[in-house]
Design an enzyme around this catalytic site. Structure first.
Site, PDB file in Angstrom:
ATOM      1  N   PHE A 246       0.864  -1.180   0.000  1.00  0.00           N
ATOM      2  CA  PHE A 246       0.000   0.000   0.000  1.00  0.00           C
ATOM      3  C   PHE A 246       0.901   1.230   0.000  1.00  0.00           C
ATOM      4  O   PHE A 246       1.651   1.464   0.963  1.00  0.00           O
ATOM      5  CB  PHE A 246      -0.864  -0.040   1.263  1.00  0.00           C
ATOM      6  CG  PHE A 246      -1.904   1.035   1.347  1.00  0.00           C
ATOM      7  CD1 PHE A 246      -3.034   1.007   0.538  1.00  0.00           C
ATOM      8  CD2 PHE A 246      -1.775   2.070   2.262  1.00  0.00           C
ATOM      9  CE1 PHE A 246      -4.005   1.986   0.640  1.00  0.00           C
ATOM     10  CE2 PHE A 246      -2.746   3.059   2.366  1.00  0.00           C
ATOM     11  CZ  PHE A 246      -3.868   3.019   1.547  1.00  0.00           C
TER      12      PHE A 246
ATOM     13  N   LEU B 195       1.218   4.976   0.229  1.00  0.00           N
ATOM     14  CA  LEU B 195       0.631   6.276   0.562  1.00  0.00           C
ATOM     15  C   LEU B 195       1.740   7.308   0.808  1.00  0.00           C
ATOM     16  O   LEU B 195       1.772   8.364   0.182  1.00  0.00           O
ATOM     17  CB  LEU B 195      -0.253   6.122   1.814  1.00  0.00           C
ATOM     18  CG  LEU B 195      -0.819   7.402   2.409  1.00  0.00           C
ATOM     19  CD1 LEU B 195      -1.726   8.110   1.412  1.00  0.00           C
ATOM     20  CD2 LEU B 195      -1.623   7.077   3.677  1.00  0.00           C
TER      21      LEU B 195
ATOM     22  N   PRO C  53       8.348  10.692  -0.272  1.00  0.00           N
ATOM     23  CA  PRO C  53       9.553  11.242   0.352  1.00  0.00           C
ATOM     24  C   PRO C  53       9.292  12.585   1.032  1.00  0.00           C
ATOM     25  O   PRO C  53       9.881  12.887   2.056  1.00  0.00           O
ATOM     26  CB  PRO C  53      10.522  11.384  -0.829  1.00  0.00           C
ATOM     27  CG  PRO C  53      10.074  10.333  -1.798  1.00  0.00           C
ATOM     28  CD  PRO C  53       8.584  10.253  -1.662  1.00  0.00           C
TER      29      PRO C  53
ATOM     30  N   THR D 232       6.187  -1.063   2.685  1.00  0.00           N
ATOM     31  CA  THR D 232       6.393  -2.431   3.192  1.00  0.00           C
ATOM     32  C   THR D 232       5.906  -3.470   2.182  1.00  0.00           C
ATOM     33  O   THR D 232       4.870  -3.272   1.537  1.00  0.00           O
ATOM     34  CB  THR D 232       5.623  -2.605   4.525  1.00  0.00           C
ATOM     35  OG1 THR D 232       6.030  -1.578   5.420  1.00  0.00           O
ATOM     36  CG2 THR D 232       5.907  -3.956   5.163  1.00  0.00           C
TER      37      THR D 232
ATOM     38  N   GLU E  94       1.985   3.904  10.383  1.00  0.00           N
ATOM     39  CA  GLU E  94       0.508   3.932  10.352  1.00  0.00           C
ATOM     40  C   GLU E  94      -0.050   5.008  11.287  1.00  0.00           C
ATOM     41  O   GLU E  94      -1.020   4.792  12.003  1.00  0.00           O
ATOM     42  CB  GLU E  94      -0.072   2.538  10.648  1.00  0.00           C
ATOM     43  CG  GLU E  94       0.353   1.552   9.564  1.00  0.00           C
ATOM     44  CD  GLU E  94      -0.496   0.302   9.464  1.00  0.00           C
ATOM     45  OE1 GLU E  94      -1.701   0.360   9.728  1.00  0.00           O
ATOM     46  OE2 GLU E  94       0.062  -0.727   9.084  1.00  0.00           O
TER      47      GLU E  94
ATOM     48  N   GLU F 257       1.730  11.529  17.562  1.00  0.00           N
ATOM     49  CA  GLU F 257       1.092  12.861  17.493  1.00  0.00           C
ATOM     50  C   GLU F 257      -0.205  12.779  16.676  1.00  0.00           C
ATOM     51  O   GLU F 257      -1.227  13.373  17.042  1.00  0.00           O
ATOM     52  CB  GLU F 257       2.050  13.886  16.864  1.00  0.00           C
ATOM     53  CG  GLU F 257       3.257  14.259  17.721  1.00  0.00           C
ATOM     54  CD  GLU F 257       4.334  13.173  17.768  1.00  0.00           C
ATOM     55  OE1 GLU F 257       4.343  12.284  16.894  1.00  0.00           O
ATOM     56  OE2 GLU F 257       5.167  13.208  18.694  1.00  0.00           O
TER      57      GLU F 257
HETATM   58  C1  LIG Z   1       9.698   0.690   8.269  1.00  0.00           C
HETATM   59  C2  LIG Z   1       8.576   1.537   7.758  1.00  0.00           C
HETATM   60  C3  LIG Z   1       7.531   0.944   7.046  1.00  0.00           C
HETATM   61  C4  LIG Z   1       6.493   1.736   6.514  1.00  0.00           C
HETATM   62  N1  LIG Z   1       5.535   1.161   5.715  1.00  0.00           N
HETATM   63  C5  LIG Z   1       4.662   1.962   5.028  1.00  0.00           C
HETATM   64  C6  LIG Z   1       3.773   1.413   4.032  1.00  0.00           C
HETATM   65  O1  LIG Z   1       3.723   0.192   3.807  1.00  0.00           O
HETATM   66  N2  LIG Z   1       2.980   2.264   3.341  1.00  0.00           N
HETATM   67  C7  LIG Z   1       2.993   3.622   3.539  1.00  0.00           C
HETATM   68  O2  LIG Z   1       2.264   4.334   2.855  1.00  0.00           O
HETATM   69  N3  LIG Z   1       3.818   4.164   4.493  1.00  0.00           N
HETATM   70  C8  LIG Z   1       4.656   3.381   5.214  1.00  0.00           C
HETATM   71  N4  LIG Z   1       5.510   3.922   6.155  1.00  0.00           N
HETATM   72  C9  LIG Z   1       5.477   5.375   6.366  1.00  0.00           C
HETATM   73  C10 LIG Z   1       4.936   5.788   7.733  1.00  0.00           C
HETATM   74  O3  LIG Z   1       3.556   5.527   7.810  1.00  0.00           O
HETATM   75  C11 LIG Z   1       5.303   7.278   7.919  1.00  0.00           C
HETATM   76  O4  LIG Z   1       6.697   7.329   8.148  1.00  0.00           O
HETATM   77  C12 LIG Z   1       4.536   7.926   9.049  1.00  0.00           C
HETATM   78  O5  LIG Z   1       3.175   8.040   8.739  1.00  0.00           O
HETATM   79  C13 LIG Z   1       5.076   9.333   9.382  1.00  0.00           C
HETATM   80  O6  LIG Z   1       5.214  10.105   8.265  1.00  0.00           O
HETATM   81  P1  LIG Z   1       6.610  10.856   7.980  1.00  0.00           P
HETATM   82  O7  LIG Z   1       7.693   9.870   8.134  1.00  0.00           O
HETATM   83  O8  LIG Z   1       6.500  11.571   6.680  1.00  0.00           O
HETATM   84  O9  LIG Z   1       6.724  11.921   9.152  1.00  0.00           O
HETATM   85  P2  LIG Z   1       6.195  13.437   9.104  1.00  0.00           P
HETATM   86  O10 LIG Z   1       4.779  13.464   8.713  1.00  0.00           O
HETATM   87  O11 LIG Z   1       7.161  14.250   8.313  1.00  0.00           O
HETATM   88  O12 LIG Z   1       6.292  13.846  10.629  1.00  0.00           O
HETATM   89  C14 LIG Z   1       7.510  14.237  11.260  1.00  0.00           C
HETATM   90  C15 LIG Z   1       7.184  14.550  12.719  1.00  0.00           C
HETATM   91  O13 LIG Z   1       6.269  15.676  12.779  1.00  0.00           O
HETATM   92  C16 LIG Z   1       5.142  15.301  13.547  1.00  0.00           C
HETATM   93  N5  LIG Z   1       3.956  16.028  13.037  1.00  0.00           N
HETATM   94  C17 LIG Z   1       3.524  16.084  11.755  1.00  0.00           C
HETATM   95  N6  LIG Z   1       2.398  16.806  11.669  1.00  0.00           N
HETATM   96  C18 LIG Z   1       2.105  17.204  12.950  1.00  0.00           C
HETATM   97  C19 LIG Z   1       1.056  17.966  13.541  1.00  0.00           C
HETATM   98  N7  LIG Z   1       0.055  18.480  12.801  1.00  0.00           N
HETATM   99  N8  LIG Z   1       1.083  18.182  14.887  1.00  0.00           N
HETATM  100  C20 LIG Z   1       2.072  17.656  15.636  1.00  0.00           C
HETATM  101  N9  LIG Z   1       3.098  16.923  15.142  1.00  0.00           N
HETATM  102  C21 LIG Z   1       3.106  16.692  13.813  1.00  0.00           C
HETATM  103  C22 LIG Z   1       5.010  13.798  13.368  1.00  0.00           C
HETATM  104  O14 LIG Z   1       4.212  13.233  14.385  1.00  0.00           O
HETATM  105  C23 LIG Z   1       6.477  13.381  13.438  1.00  0.00           C
HETATM  106  O15 LIG Z   1       6.885  13.319  14.777  1.00  0.00           O
HETATM  107  C24 LIG Z   1       6.496   3.135   6.746  1.00  0.00           C
HETATM  108  C25 LIG Z   1       7.531   3.718   7.501  1.00  0.00           C
HETATM  109  C26 LIG Z   1       8.564   2.950   7.974  1.00  0.00           C
HETATM  110  C27 LIG Z   1       9.684   3.625   8.713  1.00  0.00           C
END
Ligand SMILES: Cc1cc2nc3c(=O)[nH]c(=O)nc-3n(C[C@H](O)[C@H](O)[C@H](O)COP(=O)(O)OP(=O)(O)OC[C@H]3O[C@@H](n4cnc5c(N)ncnc54)[C@H](O)[C@@H]3O)c2cc1C
Length: 380
Positions: free
Chosen positions: A120, A122, A125, A157, A364, A368
């Site tokens: 999936f 979503l 970068p 994943t 997921e 926060e």
């Molecule tokens: C090993 C691994 C497997 C994954 N598998 C999948 C997958 O299969 N499919 C998929 O689509 N994604 C996947 N992900 C992505 C994962 O869901 C995201 O990393 C996660 O949702 C956070 O997004 P981001 O990394 O862009 O962090 P960001 O959104 O950039 O957030 C950075 C920080 O800011 C904080 N923040 C952001 N907005 C706010 C707000 N409004 N108020 C307060 N704090 C805030 C966040 O909580 C976080 O602490 C995976 C990630 C990893 C590491």
């Protein structure tokens, strides 16, 4: 409290985790290899089909049963547990929930038996929590009746294994009044222009499969749209709400594994002429770990029971995910502390638990984001 059927499933998966997963997983973890043989055996056990109807080759169970299996696997290893969680909850479930009959007939039989995996896509970068920030675009080419997709996805994943057959990609398909229209489109593995980048070097989940994906003028038939055009946002929010319960079960399993390993170690390790388990400081740590694990389990049981009986579960899923992931990190920290220097050695399961715990507060929906969901549901 599990019913008889759920308890039988729990015991079967527990046996499998101890007898099949535990002996080999450390080597996969160390070498960053995907455990195909374990996944094949899980597929034969029917774990990938737990919440799906028999009509598609599933086991006719429900989401609660899936979470029971995920918790027991994570008690021994999280890479294997997340492979199952992502394959079912993020991979097959959106096709089952939102797909056309033709899409279901094409993909579900191989996915629910676990012979093949779906992913999936979503996150990108440049965005994760703010799903409206999607940059990947899909344009409908009317002449050929095909979607043309350009963009990239991050951290996906199960997207690059030898048995991955399809990725559901969230893409911007238009704009109305300055608001992005987001849709989900199925992109089969091997489609020209769809490239799976090399695996990441990760802190944890080292035996699970995670890649960046890029799409350069990728063409798929218009019929690969999942459900209705413009429904992508609602579709992935529902997918993530359910997935949070499964991640909470996974986190509970990891927290329970920390209790199991700490108990064992506290009885056998001696200091100052006696087992360290005789010291009240160690006893209290383990008692607190048990309390945290128990409450996390109650939280995911509540959310899963609501989902299964068709009640609202959004807030309860966020509560379960937030609580279970945070207590998993705490238990992993305490378990490594109880193991002293050995807790820092990869050959000890608690070292793996420690490395695997942090992502639970991120994937997921970060902690926060869970707090935002809960506050919004409370009317703020
Ligand atoms: C090993 C691994 C497997 C994954 N598998 C999948 C997958 O299969 N499919 C998929 O689509 N994604 C996947 N992900 C992505 C994962 O869901 C995201 O990393 C996660 O949702 C956070 O997004 P981001 O990394 O862009 O962090 P960001 O959104 O950039 O957030 C950075 C920080 O800011 C904080 N923040 C952001 N907005 C706010 C707000 N409004 N108020 C307060 N704090 C805030 C966040 O909580 C976080 O602490 C995976 C990630 C990893 C590491």
């Amino acid at each position: 409290m599990l019913n008889e059927e759920q308890e039988a499933l729990r015991q079967t998966v527990a046996e499998f985790a101890h007898e099949v997963v535990a002996p080999v997983i450390a080597e996969h973890y160390e070498k960053h290899t995907f455990p195909y043989d374990i996944i094949r055996q899980m597929s034969k056990m029917g774990l990938f089909g737990l919440p799906f109807p028999e009509q598609y080759g599933g086991m006719g169970g429900d989401y609660f049963a899936l979470c029971v299996a995920i918790e027991e696997l994570a008690r021994v290893d999280s890479s294997v547990a997340i492979t199952l969680e992502a394959a079912v909850s993020l991979g097959a479930m959106p096709i089952y929930r939102f797909g056309t009959e033709e899409q279901k007939a094409t993909w579900l039989p191989q996915l629910v038996t676990g012979e093949a995996l779906a992913a999936f896509g979503l996150t990108e970068p440049g965005f994760g929590s703010d799903a409206g920030g999607a940059q990947t675009r899909a344009v409908l080419d009317k002449a050929s009746n095909e979607w043309v997709i350009n963009g990239s996805k991050a951290f996906i994943t199960n997207s690059g294994t030898d048995v991955t057959v399809v990725v559901a990609v969230a893409a911007v398909t238009g704009e109305t009044d300055g608001r992005k229209e987001i849709s989900i489109i199925l992109v089969p593995s091997g489609t020209p222009g769809f490239h799976v980048q090399p695996g990441y070097s990760k802190v944890g989940w080292c035996a699970s499969d995670t890649h960046e994906l890029t799409f350069d003028d990728v063409r798929v038939p218009a019929a690969n749209l999942l459900g209705n055009r413009g429904r992508g946002f609602a579709q992935f929010l529902q997918t993530l709400d359910e997935g949070r319960i499964a991640i909470a079960a996974l986190a509970t399993g990891l927290a329970q594994g920390c209790v199991d390993e700490s108990l064992r170690y506290a009885k056998q390790r001696h200091a100052f002429g006696q087992p360290i388990g005789n010291f009240q400081a160690i006893q209290f740590k383990i008692a607190d770990m048990e309390v945290r694990t128990h409450t996390a389990r109650l939280a995911w049981h509540d959310a899963a029971a609501r989902l299964v009986r068709g009640a609202d579960f959004k807030r309860q899923a966020a509560i379960a995910k937030l609580h279970a992931s945070e207590i998993a990190v705490t238990n992993a920290r305490e378990a490594t502390q109880i193991h002293g220097g050995y807790g820092f050695m990869n050959e000890f399961p608690v070292a793996r638990f420690w490395r695997d715990s942090k992502i639970l507060e991120i994937g997921e929906g970060t902690s926060e984001v869970q707090r935002m969901v809960i506050a919004r549901d409370l009317g703020l």
